[in-house]
Design an enzyme around this catalytic site. Structure first.
Site, PDB file in Angstrom:
ATOM      1  N   CYS A 187       0.857  -1.171   0.000  1.00  0.00           N
ATOM      2  CA  CYS A 187       0.000   0.000   0.000  1.00  0.00           C
ATOM      3  C   CYS A 187       0.903   1.233   0.000  1.00  0.00           C
ATOM      4  O   CYS A 187       1.824   1.324   0.818  1.00  0.00           O
ATOM      5  CB  CYS A 187      -0.899   0.005   1.233  1.00  0.00           C
ATOM      6  SG  CYS A 187      -1.856   1.535   1.394  1.00  0.00           S
ATOM      7  N   ASP A 232      -0.267  -5.900   0.166  1.00  0.00           N
ATOM      8  CA  ASP A 232      -1.497  -6.219  -0.542  1.00  0.00           C
ATOM      9  C   ASP A 232      -1.236  -7.480  -1.351  1.00  0.00           C
ATOM     10  O   ASP A 232      -0.143  -7.667  -1.893  1.00  0.00           O
ATOM     11  CB  ASP A 232      -1.889  -5.074  -1.490  1.00  0.00           C
ATOM     12  CG  ASP A 232      -2.357  -3.839  -0.741  1.00  0.00           C
ATOM     13  OD1 ASP A 232      -3.121  -3.994   0.226  1.00  0.00           O
ATOM     14  OD2 ASP A 232      -1.970  -2.721  -1.130  1.00  0.00           O
TER      15      ASP A 232
END
Length: 153
Positions: free
Chosen positions: A51, A58
């Site tokens: 992120c 992620d």
């Protein structure tokens, strides 16, 4: 029939993971079946990036489908390119479209699509789809087989 591998710099060599997607060298080889149309699929079920705001990881299941024209992507260079996102901070949409655009620019395929199925953080999964144009009507292109989020596995 053998594939021309002259000019490849990573296949058969010890190669470090690039620090960022911009540093990754995507390589290609000539498509060995001139005049033959077929679909190539790569599946990366453990894709990761960061992120850009929180630095948290992620995770995504990435599906790449393409109909080659003159070139095939060399798979080790693709693995290194995808792996280079592990320390790269970008939103899901940017990562997904960047992959598609880099492959389009390298391969100039007849057709290419990316299905990026991102696992949820904060309760919301984000799926990103990108393609170069209409799906070829005369090709068998199977569904990517990744169901809508229900605790994907």
């Amino acid at each position: 029939m053998s594939t021309d591998v002259t000019g490849l710099t990573q296949l058969g060599q010890a190669t470090d993971l690039p620090n960022a997607p911009e540093d990754a060298v995507l390589e290609r080889v000539p498509q060995p079946r001139e005049g033959e149309r077929y679909l190539v699929r790569f599946t990366a079920p453990e894709f990761t990036s960061l992120c850009p705001l929180t630095g948290q990881p992620d995770f995504a299941h990435i599906m790449i489908d393409y109909v080659p024209k003159d070139w095939l992507v060399e798979s080790k260079s693709l693995k290194l390119f995808l792996g280079s996102f592990r320390n790269h901070g970008a939103f899901h949409e940017d990562c997904s479209v960047m992959i598609g655009q880099r492959l389009r620019d390298l391969l100039e395929p007849e057709w290419l699509r990316i299905g990026a199925y991102w696992y949820p953080r904060g309760g919301i999964p984000i799926d990103v789809f990108w393609q170069t144009g209409p799906q070829p009507a005369d090709m068998w292109i199977p569904d990517q087989g990744v169901p809508p989020y229900r605790g994907r596995g």
